[in-house]
Design a protein around this motif. Structure first.
Motif, short mmCIF file in Angstrom:
data_model
loop_
_atom_site.label_atom_id
_atom_site.label_comp_id
_atom_site.label_asym_id
_atom_site.label_seq_id
_atom_site.Cartn_x
_atom_site.Cartn_y
_atom_site.Cartn_z
N ALA A 127 44.63 35.02 48.33
CA ALA A 127 45.26 33.88 48.99
C ALA A 127 45.43 32.72 48.01
CB ALA A 127 44.42 33.44 50.19
N TRP A 128 44.45 32.52 47.15
CA TRP A 128 44.57 31.47 46.14
C TRP A 128 45.77 31.74 45.23
CZ3 TRP A 128 39.06 30.22 43.83
CH2 TRP A 128 38.25 29.71 44.85
N LEU A 129 45.91 32.98 44.82
CA LEU A 129 47.01 33.33 43.93
C LEU A 129 48.35 33.03 44.59
CD1 LEU A 129 47.42 34.48 41.09
CD2 LEU A 129 47.59 36.76 42.13
N ASP B 179 49.42 29.58 44.00
CA ASP B 179 49.50 29.25 42.57
C ASP B 179 48.18 28.75 42.01
OD1 ASP B 179 52.21 29.96 42.35
OD2 ASP B 179 52.84 27.99 43.08
N ILE B 180 47.10 29.30 42.52
CA ILE B 180 45.76 28.98 42.00
C ILE B 180 45.18 30.25 41.41
CG2 ILE B 180 43.43 28.26 42.61
CD1 ILE B 180 44.70 26.68 44.95
N GLU B 181 44.85 30.21 40.13
CA GLU B 181 44.24 31.34 39.47
C GLU B 181 42.73 31.26 39.68
OE1 GLU B 181 43.45 33.13 34.97
OE2 GLU B 181 44.86 31.47 35.26
N GLY B 182 42.21 32.17 40.46
CA GLY B 182 40.78 32.16 40.75
C GLY B 182 40.02 33.14 39.88
N ALA B 183 38.85 32.72 39.43
CA ALA B 183 38.01 33.57 38.58
C ALA B 183 36.60 33.61 39.15
CB ALA B 183 37.98 33.04 37.15
N PRO B 184 36.10 34.79 39.55
CA PRO B 184 34.72 34.87 40.03
C PRO B 184 33.74 34.55 38.89
CG PRO B 184 35.97 36.86 40.57
CD PRO B 184 36.77 36.10 39.58
N VAL B 185 32.83 33.63 39.15
CA VAL B 185 31.86 33.20 38.14
C VAL B 185 30.50 33.06 38.81
CG1 VAL B 185 31.28 31.47 36.42
CG2 VAL B 185 33.68 31.89 36.96
N ARG B 186 29.49 33.66 38.21
CA ARG B 186 28.14 33.53 38.74
C ARG B 186 27.63 32.11 38.50
NH1 ARG B 186 25.39 36.98 35.60
NH2 ARG B 186 23.94 35.41 34.80
N LYS C 51 45.60 26.61 51.09
CA LYS C 51 46.40 25.40 51.20
C LYS C 51 45.51 24.15 51.16
CE LYS C 51 49.87 23.01 54.00
NZ LYS C 51 49.19 21.71 53.86
N ALA C 52 44.36 24.21 51.84
CA ALA C 52 43.44 23.07 51.82
C ALA C 52 42.96 22.80 50.40
CB ALA C 52 42.26 23.34 52.75
#
Length: 270
Positions: free
Chosen positions: A21-23, A26-33, A263-264
């Motif tokens: 949904a982020w993508l 136009d948001i590039e999401g990266a899982p990070v611990r 969107k939020a």
């Protein structure tokens, strides 16, 4: 925009649907611990706290991390909110109806059944449910001997037939609500996995009004919130918990929820 999806190494069945949904926004999401010492948080436009479910016995480490991350990038929800919300003594500050709570092992009220838990906990860890007042008192004393603030509450039978209602908000806007079935067994000291069974549900007007009143007590801007309510035996809705740190969001219950979250997030980041 590049945004960290702050997580852990364990189970999280909402991660992939959220990142997709982020993508789309136009948001590039990266899982990070969250506790990865090699992460440069300043390399992200923001960091969204999601499934950091191993923080409970490391809360001081977690809140210190939140302050550091919040100084390096935009942390959502903010570090001040996470610090306040990870200790359930916040329930005393909201000025709204809550489940009756006794904050000491001394002079326990007379109830048919007791739920005893520490104020800093998640997933029902270190929690017992018992009809034995002496057992409840002994467990409360045990927790206090560990330097932990305790909460003693009556077990509400309404949870058995009506369940708990979780109202979920993104960017201050109501998204959806789910009815959660009772999941508290008699001894949950090791915690539980998952969130039990749930169904999509429309809140009653008084439940919605309570949730709005609760959120109105929080001054900071929130990306997400989950307000958990239950009815007392007389029918009054009361707050169980306000989840602003790492709530499960039941994204699969409502088709539009992931996109509404995205969107939020995009709106907050401008």
């Amino acid at each position: 925009m590049k945004v960290a999806y702050v997580t852990w190494d364990g189970w999280d069945d909402e991660r992939e649907v959220m990142l997709a949904a982020w993508l789309g926004a136009d948001i590039e999401g990266a899982p990070v611990r969250w506790d990865d010492p090699h992460v440069d948080w300043s390399s992200f436009d923001a960091a969204v706290v999601r499934s950091t479910w191993d923080y409970v016995h490391r809360r001081d480490e977690f809140t210190a991390w939140a302050r550091r991350a919040g100084a390096a990038t935009r942390l959502l929800n903010p570090a001040t909110v996470l610090t306040w919300n990870t200790d359930k003594t916040y329930l005393r500050d909201l000025g709204v109806p809550i489940v009756p709570t006794h904050w000491s092992s001394i002079d326990l009220p007379v109830w048919d059944e007791y739920v005893v838990k520490p104020a800093i906990s998640a997933g029902a860890r270190d929690t017992i449910r018992t009809g034995d007042r002496q057992q409840a008192e002994a467990f409360a004393v045990e927790l206090e001997s560990q330097g932990r603030t305790i909460m003693v509450q009556p077990y509400l039978e309404t949870v058995e037939h009506e369940g708990e209602l979780s109202l979920i908000y993104f960017g201050g806007q109501f998204s959806h609500a789910v009815r959660r079935n009772a999941m508290l067994a008699h001894d949950m000291r090791d915690g539980v996995a998952g969130n039990g069974k749930f169904t999509l549900r429309d809140p009653d007007e008084d439940q919605f009004e309570l949730a709005e009143r609760v959120l109105g007590q929080v001054a900071e801007e929130l990306l997400y919130a989950r307000v958990d309510v239950v009815r007392m035996p007389d029918g009054e809705p009361v707050l169980i918990e306000l989840e602003l740190t790492e709530p499960y969001l039941y994204l699969k219950a409502e088709f539009d929820a992931p996109d509404m979250f995205a969107k939020a997030l995009a709106d907050l980041l401008g």
